[in-house]
Design a protein around this motif. Sequence first.
Motif, short mmCIF file in Angstrom:
data_model
loop_
_atom_site.label_atom_id
_atom_site.label_comp_id
_atom_site.label_asym_id
_atom_site.label_seq_id
_atom_site.Cartn_x
_atom_site.Cartn_y
_atom_site.Cartn_z
N ALA A 21 26.31 -97.26 -20.64
CA ALA A 21 27.08 -96.62 -19.56
C ALA A 21 28.05 -97.66 -19.01
O ALA A 21 27.68 -98.48 -18.17
N SER A 65 28.68 -98.19 -15.13
CA SER A 65 27.45 -98.64 -14.48
C SER A 65 27.10 -100.08 -14.87
O SER A 65 26.60 -100.84 -14.05
N ASN A 71 25.85 -92.72 -12.12
CA ASN A 71 25.59 -91.93 -13.33
C ASN A 71 25.17 -90.49 -13.05
O ASN A 71 24.82 -89.76 -13.99
#
Length: 240
Positions: free
Chosen positions: A63, A66, A91
């Motif tokens: 991700a 993130s 997220n």
Amino acid sequence: MHQNILAKTPTKHALRSGIVEGFKQAVPIIVGFIPVGFTFGVLATKNGIPGFLTVMMSIIVLAGSSQFIAVSLFAASMSPVTIIVTTFIVNLRHFLMSAAIAPHLSKMTFMRKLLFSFQLIDETFAIHMANIDRNNFGELQAITVNCVAHFCWVSGTVIGVCGSHLIGDIKPLGFDYALPAMFVVLLIWQLKSNMHAIVSIIAAIASITLYLAGAEQLCVILASIIAATTGVILCNIRKK
């Protein structure tokens, strides 16, 4: 019964075609992910995160935004709880993406759904939804796109970790523009009507406004909800 099994088994041509199509569709991701993954690898290493942990983060977390946030919070000596909660909030948009694409995965086996969901990110979601709109969504094609994206992100991270000692300041290299450029390409690919363009503009304005108002972690998901809701309302008004 034997004939039915053969009928359901993909031919070599179908397998090859699905994989090749998946690679073709993943080209924008390949171009964007390797330099951005490289940037992440360099930043994480320079902020004191061991190389093997940096690579493991790209393998397990997968991700981009993130991971960058986690690195910045780590550099600021934030607590593990703060890092976990912040990245979780960032997220949250994955709930929306999963809900949108789940109805189209009914033919997948449970294990393939697990793999697919693990590798579902913003960029692959954009490609999958565009294929769904065109009635061109195939299981092998979709999984290939996901795997290529995952591989490129991890590869970029590995290169960044290995080459971090050669980079003094990463900003002059301009790699931070790779990710926005990739999203622009994916966005243009999905614009098929004036309504899509209007919703995209609303999402951009809402996201920037919310970010400037202080909702830095929630601006993306809130802007998505606002734009999607506005799009539904406008479509209903047009039908009337």
